[in-house]
Design a protein around this motif. Structure first.
Motif, PDB file in Angstrom:
ATOM      1  N   ASP A  43       0.748  -1.140  -0.122  1.00  0.00           N
ATOM      2  CA  ASP A  43       0.056  -0.133  -0.089  1.00  0.00           C
ATOM      3  C   ASP A  43       0.813   1.137   0.189  1.00  0.00           C
ATOM      4  O   ASP A  43       0.672   2.240  -0.565  1.00  0.00           O
TER       5      ASP A  43
ATOM      6  N   ARG B  55      -2.257  -1.534  -9.121  1.00  0.00           N
ATOM      7  CA  ARG B  55      -3.073  -2.191  -7.709  1.00  0.00           C
ATOM      8  C   ARG B  55      -3.824  -3.350  -8.376  1.00  0.00           C
ATOM      9  O   ARG B  55      -3.906  -4.332  -7.714  1.00  0.00           O
ATOM     10  N   SER B  56      -4.396  -3.160  -9.428  1.00  0.00           N
ATOM     11  CA  SER B  56      -4.968  -4.176 -10.037  1.00  0.00           C
ATOM     12  C   SER B  56      -4.242  -5.546 -10.458  1.00  0.00           C
ATOM     13  O   SER B  56      -4.725  -6.698 -10.074  1.00  0.00           O
TER      14      SER B  56
ATOM     15  N   HIS C 162      -1.503  -6.236  -9.237  1.00  0.00           N
ATOM     16  CA  HIS C 162      -0.913  -6.732  -7.923  1.00  0.00           C
ATOM     17  C   HIS C 162      -2.293  -7.669  -7.207  1.00  0.00           C
ATOM     18  O   HIS C 162      -1.954  -8.953  -6.653  1.00  0.00           O
ATOM     19  N   ASP C 163      -3.308  -7.274  -7.227  1.00  0.00           N
ATOM     20  CA  ASP C 163      -4.671  -8.007  -6.858  1.00  0.00           C
ATOM     21  C   ASP C 163      -4.762  -9.186  -7.533  1.00  0.00           C
ATOM     22  O   ASP C 163      -4.963 -10.254  -6.798  1.00  0.00           O
TER      23      ASP C 163
ATOM     24  N   ARG D  58      -4.268 -13.150  -6.211  1.00  0.00           N
ATOM     25  CA  ARG D  58      -5.237 -14.229  -6.546  1.00  0.00           C
ATOM     26  C   ARG D  58      -4.900 -15.388  -7.107  1.00  0.00           C
ATOM     27  O   ARG D  58      -5.214 -16.557  -6.959  1.00  0.00           O
TER      28      ARG D  58
END
Length: 192
Positions: free
Chosen positions: A128, A146-147, A149-150, A154
């Motif tokens: 973050d 961010r996307s 990394h998300d 997953r």
């Protein structure tokens, strides 16, 4: 000094005080609007994200200003030509691995971007904070980061589709390209 309510001196004094208050209020509002406009322009979509996260423009602007001050204190540097070439070759390798091992390529891309950030001088311990730091100089691609990394997170839970993995690679590439570019390219882009 005996002043009555209708004394011209008292009326003039009250008028001057009211004028000063009006001028100070106008200057404050103008300054706030200018600050808001500057932060909106600089941070782009990240500004709106900060407003949603912090609940108000004032809190978001304070947080964004804190980010700027934090990043100013960091020793962010450009890559030297050898480093740039090494990272570009590693990226080519990561991309070519995507066909045979999409999950592995996304994990490699995440690691490569982190390594590139560390080499440039960004602290990389907390995601973050890393994203917040990146948003100061690269606000147009931080949401992609961010996307991506998300999606990378997953992958470990087997919750990412092949299309998700492809999207992650595209997002990582957008940040990678901004971080690896030569200083002249950055200056040219800023002018354009």
């Amino acid at each position: 000094m005996n002043l009555s309510a209708l004394d011209p001196k008292l009326i003039a004094l009250v008028a001057v005080i009211l004028l000063i208050i009006v001028v100070l209020t106008w200057l404050y509002v103008r300054n706030r609007k200018r600050t808001t406009a500057e932060l909106r322009h600089k941070f782009g979509p990240e500004y709106e994200r900060a407003v949603l996260t912090h609940g108000s423009e004032r809190k978001a602007e304070a947080k964004l200003a804190d980010r700027e001050k934090r990043v100013e204190k960091l020793n962010i540097r450009d890559l030297d030509p050898l480093e740039r070439e090494r990272f570009l070759k590693r990226w080519e390798s990561v991309q070519s691995n995507f066909v045979d091992s999409p999950k592995g390529a996304v994990a490699e891309a995440d690691d490569l971007v982190s390594s590139l950030m560390k080499t440039r001088g960004y602290p990389v311990s907390d995601f973050d904070q890393r994203a917040a730091d990146i948003s100061v100089d690269h606000p147009q691609v931080v949401e992609n980061y961010r996307s991506a990394h998300d999606i990378a997170l997953r992958v470990g839970k087997d919750a990412a589709t092949t299309e998700d993995l492809r999207t992650a690679m595209i997002h990582y590439r957008s940040l990678f390209e901004e971080l690896v570019q030569a200083p002249a390219a950055v200056e040219t882009k800023a002018v354009a």
